[in-house]
Design an enzyme around this catalytic site. Structure first.
Site, PDB file in Angstrom:
ATOM      1  N   TYR A 111      -3.714 -10.393  16.527  1.00 31.48           N
ATOM      2  CA  TYR A 111      -3.553  -9.321  15.544  1.00 31.48           C
ATOM      3  C   TYR A 111      -4.684  -8.303  15.666  1.00 31.48           C
ATOM      4  O   TYR A 111      -4.457  -7.087  15.726  1.00 31.48           O
ATOM      5  CB  TYR A 111      -3.511  -9.917  14.142  1.00 31.48           C
ATOM      6  CG  TYR A 111      -3.580  -8.903  13.020  1.00 31.48           C
ATOM      7  CD1 TYR A 111      -2.541  -8.009  12.795  1.00 31.48           C
ATOM      8  CD2 TYR A 111      -4.703  -8.844  12.181  1.00 31.48           C
ATOM      9  CE1 TYR A 111      -2.615  -7.077  11.772  1.00 31.48           C
ATOM     10  CE2 TYR A 111      -4.784  -7.922  11.160  1.00 31.48           C
ATOM     11  CZ  TYR A 111      -3.736  -7.035  10.957  1.00 31.48           C
ATOM     12  OH  TYR A 111      -3.813  -6.117   9.941  1.00 31.48           O
ATOM     13  N   LEU A 165       0.824  -1.197   0.000  1.00 27.39           N
ATOM     14  CA  LEU A 165       0.000   0.000   0.000  1.00 27.39           C
ATOM     15  C   LEU A 165       0.862   1.252   0.000  1.00 27.39           C
ATOM     16  O   LEU A 165       0.563   2.216  -0.720  1.00 27.39           O
ATOM     17  CB  LEU A 165      -0.929   0.007   1.214  1.00 27.39           C
ATOM     18  CG  LEU A 165      -1.738   1.285   1.429  1.00 27.39           C
ATOM     19  CD1 LEU A 165      -2.632   1.580   0.221  1.00 27.39           C
ATOM     20  CD2 LEU A 165      -2.550   1.202   2.719  1.00 27.39           C
TER      21      LEU A 165
END
Length: 291
Positions: A128, A17
């Site tokens: 996470y 990204l």
């Protein structure tokens, strides 16, 4: 849409990204300063203060994304995703810069049947997810002018991702089984980069936004589109998550709503299938096409 005279800082600039975002921001006229682990330690506030110059916008793309590894090393994930996010936000507040913090669908439980709204309660089920939810909280508590942008199912041309994995495995094995009981929104990193640029250009108010493609798909649905684009024929069969036990639980439902973007006058990313058809040639460019 132009950012002439502005300076944007991107942490995690070498990621999939980050690279696409740097291109989008530079194309809009801004000066881009890329910060990665070679330049600064995100877990150290003083390191970030030394590395990040005066700027107009900071986009935090840096993250610990090894979802399964985080189950046995949550401390390492926490250092980057929670402490690191808070450090970036602190520097943004000190610099008077707008902050865009990239988060994830994993902050939700994944047991919904309607798209998750931006203000729905978080309930992460993995290490996470917990660390990313903590990062969101740290950003909001920092006093920075912050936009939290959640995304999901990212793919792109500048890193390992589901489409390249499926195309390679399809060529090598000739047949694939892919789960059809996890539902989400495949999202091209170039589209997310454009979405971030449009949020800033629209002066979107601080808050939470969802940066995912529209529509919904299972991994099986997406895999079918990938093998078709790769010229591999009808080689994908459906299975369920019980066949692929992983250390970290995956959300069964990762469909995110886009009401906040619409309210800010920012058009959400288009339908996932149409966007994949545009992206496929670039994402699979290095994959030999079946004849």
């Amino acid at each position: 849409m132009t950012f002439d005279g502005q300076t944007w800082v991107i942490t995690g600039a070498h990621g999939m990204l980050g690279q696409d975002l740097a291109d989008a921001v530079a194309a809009a006229g801004a000066t881009v300063v890329g910060i990665d682990r070679d330049h600064a330690d995100i877990t150290s506030l003083e390191s970030l203060r030394a590395a990040i110059p005066a700027c107009d916008v900071i986009v935090n793309c840096a993250a610990y994304t090894a979802v399964d590894a985080a189950e046995t090393d949550e401390e390492a994930a926490w250092a980057v995703n929670a402490v690191g996010a808070g450090n970036v936000a602190t520097v943004a507040a000190e610099r008077g810069a707008r902050l865009v913090h990239i988060s994830t669908d994993y902050v939700f439980a994944g047991d919904a049947t309607d798209p998750y709204g931006e203000d729905d309660a978080v309930a992460p089920r993995s290490a996470y997810g917990r660390t990313k939810a903590a990062g969101e909280a740290a950003v909001r508590a920092s006093g920075a002018d912050a936009l939290v942008v959640r995304t999901a199912w990212l793919y792109g041309a500048r890193g390992a991702c589901f489409p390249t994995t499926i195309a390679r495995a399809g060529r090598e094995r000739g047949a694939l089984s892919v789960v059809d009981d996890q539902i989400g929104q495949p999202t091209w990193t170039r589209d997310l980069a454009d979405f971030i640029v449009r949020l800033i250009a629209a002066h979107a108010p601080a808050g939470t936004y969802h940066g995912t493609s529209s529509g919904r798909a299972s991994w099986y649905d997406f895999a079918q589109e990938i093998v078709a684009a790769a010229g591999l024929g009808d080689i994908v069969t459906a299975t369920d998550s019980a066949a692929f036990r992983r250390p970290a639980p995956r959300p069964a439902w990762s469909v995110l709503g886009h009401d906040a973007a619409t309210a800010a006058g920012v058009t959400p990313i288009g339908d996932w299938r149409a966007r994949w058809q545009t992206a496929a040639g670039e994402v699979l460019a290095d994959q030999p096409r079946a004849q």
